[in-house]
Design an enzyme around this catalytic site. Structure first.
Site, short mmCIF file in Angstrom:
data_model
loop_
_atom_site.label_atom_id
_atom_site.label_comp_id
_atom_site.label_asym_id
_atom_site.label_seq_id
_atom_site.Cartn_x
_atom_site.Cartn_y
_atom_site.Cartn_z
N ASP A 36 0.68 -1.05 0.09
CA ASP A 36 -0.08 0.01 -0.05
C ASP A 36 1.05 1.41 0.11
O ASP A 36 1.97 1.24 0.56
CB ASP A 36 -0.72 0.02 1.25
CG ASP A 36 -2.07 0.85 1.06
OD1 ASP A 36 -3.25 0.28 0.91
OD2 ASP A 36 -2.05 1.87 1.10
N ASP A 62 4.00 2.54 -4.09
CA ASP A 62 3.18 2.97 -5.09
C ASP A 62 3.09 2.23 -6.35
O ASP A 62 4.00 1.99 -6.73
CB ASP A 62 3.39 4.39 -5.55
CG ASP A 62 2.54 5.18 -6.57
OD1 ASP A 62 1.76 4.46 -7.07
OD2 ASP A 62 2.59 6.39 -6.49
N VAL A 63 1.88 1.56 -6.66
CA VAL A 63 1.76 0.36 -7.33
C VAL A 63 1.94 1.14 -8.86
O VAL A 63 2.27 0.18 -9.80
CB VAL A 63 0.28 -0.22 -7.42
CG1 VAL A 63 0.11 -1.15 -6.03
CG2 VAL A 63 -0.91 0.64 -7.51
N ASN A 88 -5.58 -7.34 -6.46
CA ASN A 88 -5.32 -5.90 -6.61
C ASN A 88 -6.52 -5.41 -6.16
O ASN A 88 -7.65 -5.32 -6.69
CB ASN A 88 -5.30 -5.79 -8.11
CG ASN A 88 -3.60 -6.31 -8.67
OD1 ASN A 88 -2.68 -5.71 -8.25
ND2 ASN A 88 -3.59 -7.24 -9.44
N TYR A 153 -13.01 7.30 -13.25
CA TYR A 153 -13.04 6.11 -12.37
C TYR A 153 -13.70 4.95 -13.14
O TYR A 153 -13.26 3.90 -13.36
CB TYR A 153 -13.81 6.42 -11.14
CG TYR A 153 -13.82 5.39 -10.15
CD1 TYR A 153 -12.86 4.82 -9.46
CD2 TYR A 153 -14.96 4.45 -9.93
CE1 TYR A 153 -13.10 3.88 -8.53
CE2 TYR A 153 -15.28 3.58 -9.17
CZ TYR A 153 -14.28 3.27 -8.27
OH TYR A 153 -14.32 2.08 -7.76
N LYS A 157 -12.43 1.41 -14.42
CA LYS A 157 -12.88 0.13 -13.71
C LYS A 157 -13.54 -0.72 -15.14
O LYS A 157 -13.09 -2.08 -14.91
CB LYS A 157 -14.18 0.67 -13.07
CG LYS A 157 -13.70 1.06 -11.84
CD LYS A 157 -13.15 -0.03 -10.84
CE LYS A 157 -12.02 0.45 -9.78
NZ LYS A 157 -11.43 -0.49 -9.03
N THR A 188 -16.88 1.13 3.27
CA THR A 188 -15.51 1.37 3.34
C THR A 188 -15.25 2.82 3.77
O THR A 188 -15.98 3.57 3.69
CB THR A 188 -14.62 0.90 2.16
OG1 THR A 188 -15.18 2.05 1.09
CG2 THR A 188 -14.86 -0.32 1.70
P1 NAD Z 1 -10.03 2.08 0.19
O1 NAD Z 1 -9.70 3.49 0.06
O2 NAD Z 1 -10.52 1.59 1.43
O3 NAD Z 1 -8.74 1.28 -0.01
C1 NAD Z 1 -7.74 1.70 -1.08
C2 NAD Z 1 -6.26 1.50 -0.74
O4 NAD Z 1 -5.60 1.84 -1.71
C3 NAD Z 1 -5.69 2.55 0.31
O5 NAD Z 1 -5.25 1.79 1.51
C4 NAD Z 1 -4.77 3.35 -0.26
O6 NAD Z 1 -3.82 3.86 0.22
C5 NAD Z 1 -4.39 2.47 -1.48
N1 NAD Z 1 -3.59 3.03 -2.40
C6 NAD Z 1 -4.05 4.16 -3.34
N2 NAD Z 1 -3.24 4.52 -4.01
C7 NAD Z 1 -2.33 3.66 -4.25
C8 NAD Z 1 -1.20 3.57 -4.91
N3 NAD Z 1 -0.82 4.36 -5.84
N4 NAD Z 1 -0.37 2.40 -4.45
C9 NAD Z 1 -0.64 1.60 -3.64
N5 NAD Z 1 -1.65 1.75 -2.91
C10 NAD Z 1 -2.55 2.90 -3.20
O7 NAD Z 1 -10.83 1.50 -0.80
P2 NAD Z 1 -11.77 0.35 -1.14
O8 NAD Z 1 -13.06 1.19 -0.89
O9 NAD Z 1 -11.47 -0.63 0.03
O10 NAD Z 1 -11.59 -0.29 -2.49
C11 NAD Z 1 -10.88 -1.28 -2.96
C12 NAD Z 1 -11.27 -1.70 -4.32
O11 NAD Z 1 -12.73 -1.89 -4.33
C13 NAD Z 1 -10.96 -0.55 -5.19
O12 NAD Z 1 -10.61 -1.16 -6.67
C14 NAD Z 1 -12.38 0.18 -5.44
O13 NAD Z 1 -12.16 0.51 -6.91
C15 NAD Z 1 -13.25 -1.30 -5.46
N6 NAD Z 1 -14.80 -0.89 -5.23
C16 NAD Z 1 -15.02 -0.31 -3.97
C17 NAD Z 1 -16.34 0.04 -3.85
C18 NAD Z 1 -16.88 0.57 -2.25
O14 NAD Z 1 -17.96 0.70 -2.31
N7 NAD Z 1 -15.95 0.76 -1.58
C19 NAD Z 1 -17.36 -0.31 -4.78
C20 NAD Z 1 -16.96 -0.91 -5.95
C21 NAD Z 1 -15.48 -1.25 -6.09
#
Ligand code: NAD
Length: 265
Positions: A36, A62-63, A88, A153, A157, A188
């Site tokens: 992360d 940073d990924v 991922n 976004y 996706k 989240t």
């Molecule tokens: P989150 O914000 O809780 O977690 C995302 C994490 O990614 C964070 O810890 C952040 O620090 C890390 N991150 C951001 N940029 C980064 C980088 N460049 N390198 C490494 N780490 C990085 O998000 P989430 O809601 O748990 O989302 C996780 C996945 O689920 C994502 O792909 C998101 O698009 C997808 N998603 C989430 C939801 C939702 O409702 N939360 C819905 C659909 C899809």
């Protein structure tokens, strides 16, 4: 333990769905290589896994930076001698429409799309040596629909769904499966922020977008990811699994005053 021998890379492991997935894989016995950009958050998640008796190694990266991703994955992966799973979850939530800048596009594409490619490229030599290896990429319901002011976004996706199919095709000869999960609205930190932390107020509103009339939990997505990583999914590749409480199944008739649910409240 079920997955004692296994090693899983999880990105975005400091928060939300990534953190829940890291905990789920570790609870099944896997050693988690947790990546992360948020080093502080990551340390907390790894500490929690270790306190619960699990194994995890934190890498602050940073990924979008291929060199540091490769260094991180290989350092621990080579040490442990294998990588069985790559999940991922790291994401840039940059959501812009007509006002999007060139810098926004560069960032969101390089984290959400190129980032996945970076992680898979880094892990591939280790995955290819491992029987039953699996990749799970996190897309979204947003891959399939228009939402206001979300060119960035939603486009990334949608790209993830097809990137994953291409990975499934190219990596099948190595015995590696690749699938996508597409969550609906999950409670989240990002969603909590949008709700100003007021779940009681917003869940009834956003919950209506889902047949199950509620938001999902990160752990519910983590369980689906673990299934796709597991031998139970041994004949599933190139697929997308919605974990969305029926969001994508519902047409507009399911919403509003003419909803079949309207009388039930
Ligand atoms: P989150 O914000 O809780 O977690 C995302 C994490 O990614 C964070 O810890 C952040 O620090 C890390 N991150 C951001 N940029 C980064 C980088 N460049 N390198 C490494 N780490 C990085 O998000 P989430 O809601 O748990 O989302 C996780 C996945 O689920 C994502 O792909 C998101 O698009 C997808 N998603 C989430 C939801 C939702 O409702 N939360 C819905 C659909 C899809």
């Amino acid at each position: 333990m079920e997955w004692d021998e296994r090693v899983g890379v999880v990105t975005g492991a400091a928060s939300g769905i990534g953190a829940a997935t890291a905990r789920e894989l570790a609870a099944r016995g896997a050693h988690v290589i947790a990546l992360d950009i948020d080093g502080g958050g990551l340390a907390g998640v790894v500490r929690g896994i270790e306190d619960a008796g699990g194994r995890a190694t934190a890498h602050t990266v940073d990924v979008s930076d291929a060199a540091s991703v490769t260094a991180a994955v290989r350092e621990t992966g080579d040490d442990l001698g294998r990588v069985d799973m790559v999940v991922n979850c790291a994401v840039s939530f940059i959501a812009k429409g007509l006002d999007v800048t060139s810098a926004d596009w560069d960032r969101v594409l390089s984290v959400n799309v190129k980032g996945i490619s970076n992680v898979v490229q880094a892990a591939h030599p280790l995955l290819a040596r491992t029987e039953g290896a699996a990749i799970v990429n996190t897309a979204s319901i947003s891959a399939h629909i228009a939402q206001p002011a979300r060119w960035t976004y939603n486009a990334t996706k949608a790209a993830i769904v097809n990137l994953t199919r291409c990975m499934a095709m190219d990596l099948a000869p190595d015995g590696i499966r690749a699938n996508t999960v597409s969550p609906g609205w999950i409670w989240t930190p990002e969603v909590a922020r949008a709700a100003d932390g007021d779940r009681a107020r917003w869940e009834p509103v956003w919950g209506r977008y889902h047949l199950m009339r509620r938001l999902g939990e990160p752990a519910e997505v983590a369980k689906a990811i673990a299934f796709l990583c597991s031998p139970d999914a041994s004949f599933i590749t190139g697929a997308e699994l919605p974990v969305d409480g029926g969001y994508l199944a519902m047409g507009p008739e399911g919403l509003g005053e003419t909803s079949a649910f309207a009388g039930s409240e």
